[in-house]
Structures are given as structure tokens and as C-alpha cells.
Design a protein around this motif. Structure first.
Motif, PDB file in Angstrom:
ATOM      1  N   GLY A  10       0.707  -1.147   0.040  1.00  0.00           N
ATOM      2  CA  GLY A  10       0.124   0.023   0.093  1.00  0.00           C
ATOM      3  C   GLY A  10       0.770   1.276   0.061  1.00  0.00           C
ATOM      4  N   ASN A  11       0.616   2.061   1.063  1.00  0.00           N
ATOM      5  CA  ASN A  11       1.365   3.373   0.961  1.00  0.00           C
ATOM      6  C   ASN A  11       2.652   3.280   1.738  1.00  0.00           C
ATOM      7  N   LEU A  12       3.502   2.777   0.962  1.00  0.00           N
ATOM      8  CA  LEU A  12       4.893   2.365   1.566  1.00  0.00           C
ATOM      9  C   LEU A  12       5.700   3.411   0.670  1.00  0.00           C
ATOM     10  N   THR A  13       6.939   4.030   1.266  1.00  0.00           N
ATOM     11  CA  THR A  13       7.530   4.908   0.738  1.00  0.00           C
ATOM     12  C   THR A  13       9.018   4.681   1.304  1.00  0.00           C
ATOM     13  N   TYR A  14      10.197   4.807   0.370  1.00  0.00           N
ATOM     14  CA  TYR A  14      11.594   4.751   0.923  1.00  0.00           C
ATOM     15  C   TYR A  14      11.989   6.060   1.304  1.00  0.00           C
ATOM     16  N   LEU A  15      11.688   6.564   2.809  1.00  0.00           N
ATOM     17  CA  LEU A  15      12.099   7.705   3.166  1.00  0.00           C
ATOM     18  C   LEU A  15      13.584   8.133   3.043  1.00  0.00           C
ATOM     19  N   LYS A  16      13.782   9.398   2.693  1.00  0.00           N
ATOM     20  CA  LYS A  16      15.336  10.092   2.874  1.00  0.00           C
ATOM     21  C   LYS A  16      15.212  10.817   3.812  1.00  0.00           C
ATOM     22  N   GLU A  17      14.379  11.357   4.355  1.00  0.00           N
ATOM     23  CA  GLU A  17      14.083  12.222   5.606  1.00  0.00           C
ATOM     24  C   GLU A  17      12.963  12.192   6.463  1.00  0.00           C
ATOM     25  N   PHE A  18      13.011  12.582   7.721  1.00  0.00           N
ATOM     26  CA  PHE A  18      11.688  12.858   8.410  1.00  0.00           C
ATOM     27  C   PHE A  18      11.674  14.316   8.598  1.00  0.00           C
ATOM     28  N   VAL A  19      10.311  14.673   9.378  1.00  0.00           N
ATOM     29  CA  VAL A  19       9.983  16.002   9.788  1.00  0.00           C
ATOM     30  C   VAL A  19       9.630  16.048  11.450  1.00  0.00           C
ATOM     31  N   LEU A  20      10.560  16.506  11.920  1.00  0.00           N
ATOM     32  CA  LEU A  20      10.257  16.663  13.466  1.00  0.00           C
ATOM     33  C   LEU A  20       9.206  17.621  13.768  1.00  0.00           C
ATOM     34  N   LEU A  21       8.150  17.424  14.313  1.00  0.00           N
ATOM     35  CA  LEU A  21       7.142  18.428  14.594  1.00  0.00           C
ATOM     36  C   LEU A  21       7.553  19.430  15.623  1.00  0.00           C
ATOM     37  N   GLY A  22       8.145  18.846  16.696  1.00  0.00           N
ATOM     38  CA  GLY A  22       8.459  19.693  17.886  1.00  0.00           C
ATOM     39  C   GLY A  22       7.480  20.434  18.307  1.00  0.00           C
ATOM     40  N   PHE A  23       7.784  21.918  18.268  1.00  0.00           N
ATOM     41  CA  PHE A  23       6.827  22.722  18.810  1.00  0.00           C
ATOM     42  C   PHE A  23       5.790  23.607  17.971  1.00  0.00           C
ATOM     43  N   SER A  24       5.701  22.615  16.780  1.00  0.00           N
ATOM     44  CA  SER A  24       4.863  23.272  15.665  1.00  0.00           C
ATOM     45  C   SER A  24       3.581  23.529  16.054  1.00  0.00           C
ATOM     46  N   ASP A  25       2.944  22.787  17.347  1.00  0.00           N
ATOM     47  CA  ASP A  25       1.627  23.135  17.562  1.00  0.00           C
ATOM     48  C   ASP A  25       1.543  24.601  18.302  1.00  0.00           C
ATOM     49  N   VAL A  26       2.505  25.397  18.633  1.00  0.00           N
ATOM     50  CA  VAL A  26       2.530  26.425  19.434  1.00  0.00           C
ATOM     51  C   VAL A  26       3.427  27.533  18.780  1.00  0.00           C
ATOM     52  N   PRO A  27       3.069  27.701  17.341  1.00  0.00           N
ATOM     53  CA  PRO A  27       3.839  28.724  16.502  1.00  0.00           C
ATOM     54  C   PRO A  27       3.951  30.022  17.405  1.00  0.00           C
ATOM     55  N   HIS A  28       3.197  30.734  18.238  1.00  0.00           N
ATOM     56  CA  HIS A  28       3.188  31.917  18.605  1.00  0.00           C
ATOM     57  C   HIS A  28       4.044  31.968  19.787  1.00  0.00           C
ATOM     58  N   LEU A  29       4.731  30.963  20.243  1.00  0.00           N
ATOM     59  CA  LEU A  29       5.750  30.494  21.370  1.00  0.00           C
ATOM     60  C   LEU A  29       7.123  30.374  20.568  1.00  0.00           C
ATOM     61  N   GLN A  30       7.277  30.459  19.323  1.00  0.00           N
ATOM     62  CA  GLN A  30       8.576  29.772  18.725  1.00  0.00           C
ATOM     63  C   GLN A  30      10.001  30.447  19.428  1.00  0.00           C
ATOM     64  N   TRP A  31       9.791  31.961  19.329  1.00  0.00           N
ATOM     65  CA  TRP A  31      11.095  32.829  19.461  1.00  0.00           C
ATOM     66  C   TRP A  31      11.191  32.917  21.092  1.00  0.00           C
ATOM     67  N   PHE A  32      10.092  32.553  21.771  1.00  0.00           N
ATOM     68  CA  PHE A  32      10.215  32.452  23.410  1.00  0.00           C
ATOM     69  C   PHE A  32      10.867  31.352  23.716  1.00  0.00           C
ATOM     70  N   LEU A  33      10.518  30.069  23.028  1.00  0.00           N
ATOM     71  CA  LEU A  33      11.053  28.778  23.403  1.00  0.00           C
ATOM     72  C   LEU A  33      12.432  28.728  22.985  1.00  0.00           C
ATOM     73  N   PHE A  34      12.774  29.493  21.717  1.00  0.00           N
ATOM     74  CA  PHE A  34      14.069  29.517  21.175  1.00  0.00           C
ATOM     75  C   PHE A  34      15.206  30.149  22.453  1.00  0.00           C
ATOM     76  N   GLY A  35      14.683  31.310  22.747  1.00  0.00           N
ATOM     77  CA  GLY A  35      15.266  32.073  23.709  1.00  0.00           C
ATOM     78  C   GLY A  35      15.517  31.219  25.046  1.00  0.00           C
ATOM     79  N   LEU A  36      14.440  30.621  25.397  1.00  0.00           N
ATOM     80  CA  LEU A  36      14.619  29.652  26.676  1.00  0.00           C
ATOM     81  C   LEU A  36      15.463  28.528  26.443  1.00  0.00           C
ATOM     82  N   LEU A  37      15.404  27.863  25.229  1.00  0.00           N
ATOM     83  CA  LEU A  37      15.927  26.623  25.345  1.00  0.00           C
ATOM     84  C   LEU A  37      17.592  27.038  25.091  1.00  0.00           C
ATOM     85  N   VAL A  38      18.146  28.100  24.546  1.00  0.00           N
ATOM     86  CA  VAL A  38      19.574  28.761  24.492  1.00  0.00           C
ATOM     87  C   VAL A  38      19.626  28.840  25.950  1.00  0.00           C
TER      88      VAL A  38
END
Length: 318
Positions: A10-38
Motif C-alpha cells: 500500500g502506501n509505503l515509501t522509501y524515506l530519505k528524511e523525517f520531519v520533527l514536528l517539535g513545537f509546531s503546535d505552538v507557533p506563537h511561542l517559537q521565539w520565546f522557546l528558542f530563547g529559553l532553550l538557548v
């Protein structure tokens, strides 16, 4: 543990890469989380790096307990450096893709260092057990050669198994989705994308978790049950307080690390949740390395004194 069986073909594919969703569910906090993690990453490097240095240069800390603590702090730096810089990079660039090879490498390194942390925490508990329960034999039992062997064994014992487990997981076929609902390439979210019968893989993951997580944890529990029994028999309340103070820091790190790791790898399919996995992973990959310098420096007079001496020398030189 997750448990699923998806149809072959069926829907099989030979993957060359993955996508890490991470914090994508909170787009408004991206730069705050960036600074916090740094900030968190810099704190982890500075705090654990300082412990590594002072346990090496201060003569008062040339004991087995601080030898293990120095190695543990170095391990924490390695452990967090496998995942956190990538999380920061993804937040800064919004490029969440990770190659198939890089994902496998990240998982393998995380598993090896995680196994090392479990064993090293068990070794540190054994050191406290010998020091408190058999103090007269302590210098003989925990000599320099034995301490070095225990540390080397902790570092290398998980390498063959974790390399094999990673190879086994990444040899599986994957379904059409390449989106990993996680911050890094951990076993549960990657295995969740695999197709076909993955029961054998899940059994191997469970067995690995028993060997590298549960067994060291049980050894720690056994050691501390003996320690508590011995301490309670001490005639002096001051001696009891000192012994408990020495062990409480180690216990805090143990409960934080093992608690989150065991919930992640021993949960059933019914309670499996991507969001829960992400929260729990932050505890054993970020929070534990961050709190390690604080619990060992703020609650340990020897480390505090050594740190003051070290800083005084540095300021005197300048």
C-alpha cells in the motif's frame, strides 16, 4: 510501549528524511522557546562543565564519589548535546527536516548515553552503599582501578545492544507519513510510523528497557533500602542528617530521570500519547541535566567550598 500492526504494502515509501514536528503546535511561542532553550543549554554546559572541572582540579574532591559525579556531569553534557542543539536549530530556522541517517544517529546516541546514565546512577548508588554500610572496607572496595572499571563499563556496556536496536528499527518499512510528533528521534514516535508487524521490535524495546532502565533502578532501590536501614541505626542525629543529605541529591536525580524514562518506555498502547511522550522526554533529556548542577552544588558543602576556591583563584589570576 506502543503496540500496532499496519498492513504491508500500500502506501509505503522509501524515506530519505523525517520531519520533527517539535513545537509546531505552538507557533506563537517559537521565539520565546528558542530563547529559553538557548539559556537552558548554556546553563547546562556551564553548570555541569564547572562540576567536571572542579572535581578534576580540587584535591579535596579526589574521592570515588566525586570521580563518579564528574563523569556523570560530563555525560549530561554529551546527552543534552545530542538533542537540544537540534531543537534550537529547528526553532530558529523553522526547518524541521532531519535526514534518515541523522535521525538514526541521533536515536542511537540518545539510547547509548541514556543506558550509560542508568548504569552510572546505579554505580553512584553502589558507591554510597559501600561508603555508608561498609565504611571500613570502602577504601579497599572502591579503589581507583575498580572505580575506573565501573565507569568504563557504564559507558560501553550499552553500545552493542543499542546499535543493534537502532539498526533493527530503521530497517523497517515506513508508511506514507514522515512526520515525527516529537522533538527528536526517540523510539516510540519513530516506531509509530513503521508499517507491518512490529511486535518483535516492541518486544526488543521492552526487553532493552528492562535491562537498561528497570534493572539499574531496582539495584538503586536495593542499595538505598540498605542505606536507609543502616542510617536509621546510627546513634547520632547529626550523623543521620549528614548521611541523608549526601544521598538525597542523588535520589532527586534518580527519581526525576528514571520516573520519566520508565513511564515513557513501559506505558501501554492504551495510554500512548504523542503529547505526553514529548513532555516526558523533556524531563529525562533536558530537565535532569539542568537540575544536576543545582542539586549537587547547592546541597553539597564540599562542592560549594571547592567552587568558591576555584572562582577565587580565577579572579586572583585576572
Amino acid at each position: 510501549m506502543i503496540h500496532q500492526q499496519k498492513p504491508q504494502g500500500g502506501n509505503l515509501t522509501y524515506l530519505k528524511e523525517f520531519v520533527l514536528l517539535g513545537f509546531s503546535d505552538v507557533p506563537h511561542l517559537q521565539w520565546f522557546l528558542f530563547g529559553l532553550l538557548v539559556v537552558i543549554y548554556c546553563f547546562i554546559l556551564l553548570g555541569n562543565g564547572t562540576i567536571v572541572i572542579i572535581t578534576r582540579v580540587d584535591s579535596a574532591l579526589q574521592t570515588p564519589m566525586y570521580f563518579f559525579l564528574g563523569n556523570f556531569s560530563f555525560l549530561e553534557i554529551c546527552y543534552v548535546s545530542v538533542t537540544l542543539p537540534r531543537m534550537v536549530f529547528n526553532l530558529a530556522t523553522q526547518r524541521r527536516t532531519i535526514s534518515f541517517t541523522a535521525c538514526a544517529t541521533q536515536m542511537c546516541c540518545t539510547l547509548i548515553l541514556g543506558a550509560t546514565e542508568c548504569f552510572l546512577l546505579a554505580v553512584m548508588a553502589y558507591d554510597r552503599y559501600v561508603a555508608i554500610c561498609n565504611p571500613l572496607h570502602y577504601p579497599l572496595v572502591m579503589n581507583q582501578r575498580v572505580c575506573s572499571q565501573l565507569v568504563i563499563g557504564s559507558w560501553i556496556s550499552g553500545i552493542p545492544v543499542q546499535i543493534g536496536q537502532t539498526s533493527q528499527i530503521f530497517s523497517l518499512p515506513f508508511c506514507h507519513s514522515n512526520q515525527i510528533n516529537h522533538f527528536f528521534c526517540d523510539i516510540p514516535p519513530v516506531l509509530h510510523l513503521a508499517c507491518g508487524d512490529i511486535i518483535v521490535n516492541e518486544m526488543m524495546v521492552f526487553l532493552g528497557a528492562v535491562i537498561f532502565v528497570l534493572v539499574p533502578f531496582l539495584l538503586i532501590v536495593f542499595s538505598y533500602s540498605k542505606i536507609i536501614s543502616t542510617v536509621l541505626k546510627l546513634p547520632s542525629v547529626t550523623s543521620q542528617a549528614k548521611a541523608f543529605s549526601t544521598c538525597s541529591s542523588h535520589l532527586a536525580v534518580v527519581m526525576l530521570f528514571f520516573g520519566s524514562a520508565m513511564i515513557t518506555y513501559f506505558r501501554s498502547n492504551i495510554s500512548h500519547s504523542g503529547q505526553t511522550d514529548k513532555v516526558l522526554s523533556l524531563f529525562y533529556t533536558v530537565v535532569t541535566p539542568m537540575f544536576n548542577p543545582m542539586v549537587y552544588s547547592l546541597r553539597n558543602k564540599d562542592v560549594t567550598i571547592a567552587l568558591r576556591k576555584f572562582l577565587c583563584k580565577q579572579f586572583t589570576k585576572t
